[in-house]
Every structure is written in C-alpha cells, then in structure tokens.
Motif scaffolding. Sequence first.
Motif, PDB file in Angstrom:
ATOM      1  N   ASP A 325     -11.455  13.644  -6.596  1.00  0.00           N
ATOM      2  CA  ASP A 325     -10.620  12.409  -6.979  1.00  0.00           C
ATOM      3  C   ASP A 325     -11.761  11.388  -7.508  1.00  0.00           C
ATOM      4  O   ASP A 325     -12.502  10.759  -6.661  1.00  0.00           O
ATOM      5  CB  ASP A 325      -9.844  11.844  -6.051  1.00  0.00           C
ATOM      6  CG  ASP A 325      -9.007  10.802  -6.558  1.00  0.00           C
ATOM      7  OD1 ASP A 325      -9.309  10.241  -7.638  1.00  0.00           O
ATOM      8  OD2 ASP A 325      -7.936  10.573  -6.040  1.00  0.00           O
ATOM      9  N   ASP A 327     -11.290   8.864  -8.878  1.00  0.00           N
ATOM     10  CA  ASP A 327     -11.069   7.171  -8.900  1.00  0.00           C
ATOM     11  C   ASP A 327     -10.814   6.847  -7.262  1.00  0.00           C
ATOM     12  O   ASP A 327     -10.084   6.055  -7.181  1.00  0.00           O
ATOM     13  CB  ASP A 327      -9.534   7.038  -9.430  1.00  0.00           C
ATOM     14  CG  ASP A 327      -9.579   7.352 -10.923  1.00  0.00           C
ATOM     15  OD1 ASP A 327     -10.840   6.982 -11.596  1.00  0.00           O
ATOM     16  OD2 ASP A 327      -8.798   7.615 -11.512  1.00  0.00           O
ATOM     17  N   LYS A 330     -11.931   3.221  -6.687  1.00  0.00           N
ATOM     18  CA  LYS A 330     -11.009   2.513  -7.486  1.00  0.00           C
ATOM     19  C   LYS A 330      -9.320   2.331  -6.711  1.00  0.00           C
ATOM     20  O   LYS A 330      -8.856   1.153  -6.415  1.00  0.00           O
ATOM     21  CB  LYS A 330     -10.728   3.067  -8.838  1.00  0.00           C
ATOM     22  CG  LYS A 330      -9.626   2.065  -9.730  1.00  0.00           C
ATOM     23  CD  LYS A 330      -9.755   2.708 -11.039  1.00  0.00           C
ATOM     24  CE  LYS A 330      -8.635   1.864 -11.982  1.00  0.00           C
ATOM     25  NZ  LYS A 330      -8.491   2.372 -13.279  1.00  0.00           N
ATOM     26  N   LYS A 331      -9.140   3.319  -6.122  1.00  0.00           N
ATOM     27  CA  LYS A 331      -7.859   3.528  -5.529  1.00  0.00           C
ATOM     28  C   LYS A 331      -7.764   2.686  -4.218  1.00  0.00           C
ATOM     29  O   LYS A 331      -7.009   2.023  -3.942  1.00  0.00           O
ATOM     30  CB  LYS A 331      -7.285   5.154  -5.270  1.00  0.00           C
ATOM     31  CG  LYS A 331      -7.091   5.683  -6.570  1.00  0.00           C
ATOM     32  CD  LYS A 331      -6.653   7.166  -6.444  1.00  0.00           C
ATOM     33  CE  LYS A 331      -6.212   7.922  -7.584  1.00  0.00           C
ATOM     34  NZ  LYS A 331      -5.742   9.421  -7.202  1.00  0.00           N
ATOM     35  N   GLU A 334      -7.798  -0.859  -5.060  1.00  0.00           N
ATOM     36  CA  GLU A 334      -6.241  -1.357  -5.137  1.00  0.00           C
ATOM     37  C   GLU A 334      -5.319  -1.063  -4.164  1.00  0.00           C
ATOM     38  O   GLU A 334      -4.189  -1.284  -4.351  1.00  0.00           O
ATOM     39  CB  GLU A 334      -5.855  -0.590  -6.674  1.00  0.00           C
ATOM     40  CG  GLU A 334      -6.913  -0.771  -7.758  1.00  0.00           C
ATOM     41  CD  GLU A 334      -6.705  -0.239  -8.900  1.00  0.00           C
ATOM     42  OE1 GLU A 334      -5.843   0.964  -8.788  1.00  0.00           O
ATOM     43  OE2 GLU A 334      -7.303  -0.286 -10.012  1.00  0.00           O
ATOM     44  N   ARG A 336      -4.647   1.742  -2.830  1.00  0.00           N
ATOM     45  CA  ARG A 336      -3.841   3.186  -3.104  1.00  0.00           C
ATOM     46  C   ARG A 336      -4.359   4.327  -2.276  1.00  0.00           C
ATOM     47  O   ARG A 336      -4.403   5.286  -2.951  1.00  0.00           O
ATOM     48  CB  ARG A 336      -3.536   3.203  -4.444  1.00  0.00           C
ATOM     49  CG  ARG A 336      -2.996   2.354  -5.265  1.00  0.00           C
ATOM     50  CD  ARG A 336      -2.688   2.449  -6.730  1.00  0.00           C
ATOM     51  NE  ARG A 336      -4.049   2.564  -7.599  1.00  0.00           N
ATOM     52  CZ  ARG A 336      -4.272   3.579  -8.310  1.00  0.00           C
ATOM     53  NH1 ARG A 336      -3.672   4.830  -8.507  1.00  0.00           N
ATOM     54  NH2 ARG A 336      -5.402   3.399  -9.115  1.00  0.00           N
ATOM     55  N   GLU A 337      -5.015   4.143  -1.289  1.00  0.00           N
ATOM     56  CA  GLU A 337      -5.405   5.191  -0.287  1.00  0.00           C
ATOM     57  C   GLU A 337      -4.386   6.411  -0.437  1.00  0.00           C
ATOM     58  O   GLU A 337      -4.998   7.473  -0.231  1.00  0.00           O
ATOM     59  CB  GLU A 337      -5.913   4.946   0.912  1.00  0.00           C
ATOM     60  CG  GLU A 337      -6.866   3.621   1.148  1.00  0.00           C
ATOM     61  CD  GLU A 337      -6.154   2.029   1.340  1.00  0.00           C
ATOM     62  OE1 GLU A 337      -6.789   1.391   1.866  1.00  0.00           O
ATOM     63  OE2 GLU A 337      -5.311   2.003   0.697  1.00  0.00           O
ATOM     64  N   GLU A 339      -2.906   7.837  -2.304  1.00  0.00           N
ATOM     65  CA  GLU A 339      -2.936   8.443  -3.663  1.00  0.00           C
ATOM     66  C   GLU A 339      -4.163   9.064  -3.872  1.00  0.00           C
ATOM     67  O   GLU A 339      -4.463   9.822  -4.704  1.00  0.00           O
ATOM     68  CB  GLU A 339      -2.638   7.297  -4.866  1.00  0.00           C
ATOM     69  CG  GLU A 339      -1.280   6.724  -4.855  1.00  0.00           C
ATOM     70  CD  GLU A 339      -1.064   5.610  -5.996  1.00  0.00           C
ATOM     71  OE1 GLU A 339      -1.733   6.034  -6.968  1.00  0.00           O
ATOM     72  OE2 GLU A 339      -0.306   4.885  -5.976  1.00  0.00           O
ATOM     73  N   ILE A 340      -5.019   9.132  -2.920  1.00  0.00           N
ATOM     74  CA  ILE A 340      -6.366   9.689  -3.032  1.00  0.00           C
ATOM     75  C   ILE A 340      -6.261  11.215  -2.943  1.00  0.00           C
ATOM     76  O   ILE A 340      -5.490  11.805  -1.923  1.00  0.00           O
ATOM     77  CB  ILE A 340      -7.279   9.216  -1.926  1.00  0.00           C
ATOM     78  CG1 ILE A 340      -7.725   7.846  -2.447  1.00  0.00           C
ATOM     79  CG2 ILE A 340      -8.527  10.239  -2.016  1.00  0.00           C
ATOM     80  CD1 ILE A 340      -8.717   7.257  -1.146  1.00  0.00           C
TER      81      ILE A 340
END
Length: 682
Positions: A325, A327, A330-331, A334, A336-337, A339-340
């Motif tokens: 990943d 990002d 970045k995640k 933001e 959004r862990e 979503e990793i």
Amino acid sequence: MAGSTMNALTKYPHLFAPLDLGFTQLKNRVLMGSMHTGLEDVENAGERMAAFFAERARGGVGMIITGGISPSPAGGRGAKLTNDAEVATHRIVTDAVHAADKDVKIVMQILHSGALAGTPDCVAPSAIKSRIGAFVPNELDGDGVEGQIENFVRCATLAQAAGYDGVEIIGSAGYLISTFLVEKTNQRTDEWGGSWENRMRFAVEIVRRTRAAVGPNFIVVFRISAMDMLQGGLAWDEVVSLGKAIEAAGASIISTHFCWHEAQVPTIATMVPRAAFAGVTGRLRKELGIPLITSNRINMPDVAEAVLAAGDADLVSMARPMLADADLIKKTLEGREDEINTCIACNQACLDHTFTGRMTSCLVNPRACRETELKIEPAATTKRIAVVGAGPAGLAYATTAAQRGHKVTLFDAADEIGGQFNLAKRIPGKEEFVETLRYFRRMIDVYGITLKLGMRVDAASLKAGGFDEVVVATGIAPRRPDIAGIDHPKAVSYVDVITGRATVGQKVAIMGAGGIGFDVAELITHKGVSAAMDISVFAKEWGIDFKNHPRGGVTGVEPVVESSGREVTLLQRKAGAPGKGLGKTTGWTHRLTLQRRGVQMMGGVEYVRIDDEGLHTLVNGEPVLFDVDTVIICAGQLPARDLYDALVAEGVNASLIGGAFEASELDAKRAINQATELAIAA
C-alpha cells in the motif's frame, strides 16, 4: 480532514514527529526501506522507478531508500552508478520524487554484493565461497581493497550529483562490507584482516572518505548487521564498537539489519512476529548518539508507533508494506487505518521474485512495480457486473472494477468473504492473512459494492439479473483421487481437517506434499502458542538469544520445536524430496520446522488403497503399508467451472478467473493479479 489529521497526530505522536538531522529534517519517522525490485535493471529504468517511488512519496513517507545500486561492475549483475553517463537515469527518479513531495528525502543504497554478486568476477576479502553463492570470489589484494573504497566514494558523489538527498551504505547481509567484518569470511593477514580493528577498517574508511567527499549537508546512512543470525557472526561488543566508529566517521544515521542471506533463521516471513527484532535496535540505540532505524515485520502504524514509543528506534523502516500500500502513511494521517492493504509477509511476489530474477511485485497489490502498466482509471462506460465468488480473485476483481466506477454485485454461497484465505488464516504462522480479508471487507463498503453472502446463484438467475458481464470466481473443489477405499472413515479432506470438522488420529499420513500438504502438517503437529504471535516462542524455535546476544545472535544449539506428538508422514507421488515447489525464500523454513517436529517426508509414492490397516502404497515398486489412524487427502484441486459452463451455454457474457480458471496449485498471487488485470480492462 483537519480533524482527522489532528487525531492522527494525537494517536501517533512519535510516528509523525519530525526528525532534525541538523542540516535537514525528515518530516516523520517512517521510511520506505531498500528493496531491489528489478526496476533498476529494465531498459526504461528511470521512468519506471520514477513512477514507483513518486507514488510512495505522495503516500506520505518521510524518506525513501532505493534498491541496491552497485558501485562497480563486479559488485552485482544489476544496476550500477559508476560514471557521469549513468547519472541522468537517476536524475529522472530524484526529480520525480521531489516533484511529488519536496519534503520527502530520497536516499540511494550503495550495494556491493561481494561473494553474492553472481558473476565469476565477484570479489571478497578472502576466496571463501558463500553457501548460497554461485562462485568462489576473487580475493582482493591491497590495491584492490583501496580501489573498492574509491568505488564507494565515487558512487556516493555521483548520487549527490544525481539529486539524491543521501546514500545508504549497506554493511550487512553477507555482502562485501560484512564479509570484511566477520572472521570466518576474512582470513586476511594484512591491515584489512586479523584483529577486529583491522576487520572493521574497510567499513569505517568507506564512511569516513564518503563523508569527506560529499560534505556535511548530505545524508549518509550505514546499514549495520545488528544480529547476523548465524554462528561466527559479530559479537555484541563488536556491533557496538563498529557503530561507534561509524558514527565517528561521519554517518548521519545507522540502520539495523538482522540477517545474512545464508542464515537459517527466518527474519521477514509471515511466521516472524511483528517487530521481533526492534529490541536489538533499542539496545544499540542506548550506545550511540545518532538516530537509529529499525526494521523487519513492522507492517501497521500501531506497530511502528509502539516501537518508537518504547525507545527502540528513532525511525522505522516499512519496506514491503509500501509495496502492499503506497498510501499507508497518508491513510494513517487521515484516520483511515482500516483501509490499509497490509503486507502479510508472504514473500511470494516480492522476495521470491527477487531471488529468482523476476520483477518484484506484491501478492495483495499487483500494481506494485507496474505503475506505468496497470493504471486504475475511471471506466469509459459504466457496467453492471456480477462477480460470483468472494475469494481472493473475486474480491480483487470486484473492488478494482468498483473503484473504476462499475456497479458491482458480489455473490458467495458462504456466510463470509475470503474463500481459501479462510483456510489459510487458520494455519499457525499465517495469522496475517486476516488483514487481507479485513482490507477487502472495508473496500466493499468504500466502493459501494453490493454484497450478497449465503446466496448460491445459477446461470438462469444471473441471466435474468440483467448484468452486462458475469465474472466467475467460484474457486476450486478438492480433488478426490480414484483409489480403492477413498471413502473409508480413515480418509478425510484437508478442508475438514483445517476447519475442525474432522477428527485426526495419532498416526497420520498426508497424501500430497504441495503447499496445502505442508500447511496441514504444520497445523496438526503444532502445539502451544503460534511463534508468529510470541517473540519468546519464535526465539526458542529458531535458536535466537535476544537476552545474551551471543556471537551472531544464535545459541548454536539445535532448536527444539514443540510438537503435538502425532506421528506424521508427508507423501507425494513425484520422485524426490517433498517441498521443492514451495516458495524460494520461505520453503526451507517450513521443511525445517516439520523436520524438527519429526515429520517424515517421502517422494515417489504410488497410492494403492485405504482400508482398516491404513494406507497401502508402492514405493520404488515395493509394497509399503503406512499403519495410520488418519489419511488426509491433499491431492490437488479441480476448477469449479460448472456455473461458467452453464453461463456460456445460456449466451451470457462471462469470464473466468482464479482457481476456477486454473487450479493446478492454489495460487493467490496469480488469482489476484489475473483478477486485477481483467478489472482494469473491463
């Protein structure tokens, strides 16, 4: 977004703290560590590396270290930086990274492979062949040693001219510098060998002269072997004195490494606990005054934060997680862990590719290293697509297609997503596989996929559903070999064993020694806590002494792996030793673990029948009876294509992916890659 960022800074205060190096600053404490991807060696290397690294720069890391670049032609078969003409390619990379984020530092690793260079021209301090080397290296004379130092220095100045923010000099892993350090590979009697002071002189001189050549405002990282993981490696006092000498010679940062490639201790496979070696870095950090990097199996932000908070490092290297990943940081920033796309340390598309001369990628992210080829862009025409089967292939297709804007409905007869991954996650040492399922479950929500579990669909209902396309990812069915007694109560399917539906006796024969056979053997012989979940158990199973740190870090005593006590024989029809088809960089660990549990392995077996006596076979033409309580059938798979055939007969536009397409050996790497490519073209 501002609120999410503030929450992340509160949740991960160490991770997002800047690091002041005096002449420059790193914006956070995460770096993408060095990996040789193969991009360095392709014809359009500059453009492809630029795309690869720029995507990671945009993803939020503070620093990037490239794959190894040789300082001389004898240093390796891959990319090199030895003259002014080669600077231009590297400038493409550094410009792209700095354009993506001017605050990201990019550092070029200088790697001289020494005896592991894979060329007859390879060199080393002494003519001692590595256990895994292809050639006996040519012993350097005094002028040759000086020439190699000059090569390192020239390479560093060329890197500076190419726009890099620094260099990393790798002094570990069995490469050239480390072979000067270790007595068993340095048998010299001149000023470059003999005493410890002489053996470390080569490394120290490279750093000292490099710093003098590049000036004070350039990052110089030295990668030290903090624990070699093999007998005859560095003693702890040598590691400390080397670190101090390297610091005094002008290094900005020391990066800790934990292996020689020929060591028989796993260090980055999924069976290794998260952050297993960070404590070694922490111990060294107390001895030095410059920042230290730790690495190995740090794959999620909470793990990285815990390492930093414990004072075990100043920086964490997350190399393969950035394949999985780009990002990741970045995640995290933001909030959004979930979503990793987490690195599961399977090694199948990264290290296995690297060590067999193929382009690196990632099982869970096939776009890695193919950024210029696999572009996920909005679809020109939105379609209604049905995907049948929520295993790895179906999940990869559904999420990629939905990301492009298609309206996707995902069906599965089971009551949970995952397919064969739901079996894999039950195997001790493969606990990380749940992360991939967590990621895909979240992507189903993020991209608005309609998920219908517990629903078995047929061709008629799909045709009536008005879908523009149907993608069949129905997976496989275990193959039942056509032998007498296959329905005997002693014979059980691997699926029933892994899910716990079958009772397994004390004496067991496993028919089939592919990946599934080895997984089943691991499961039924395992006892106690999984080593992947407990550093102390892991250390015990592999003979590592973290507390006393003997020479090389290993006890030298044959490890004893706890066993369930079952008598297990792993059989295969193919002649030869079982396990040769397992992963290049992990197969040996599975074979060794099972051998230590007393599992017998046999090839060239012809299965005759199963009855009350056990499993009757022919071995080399001679009858052999395996007197067992249980025969576990791991005899391959057949593609489950009935639905696809019915759809074609109905004239429905259908495609076939994953195990339903090719079931000769379960292969999530191939399935996810195939599904992603097809979805990008949809």
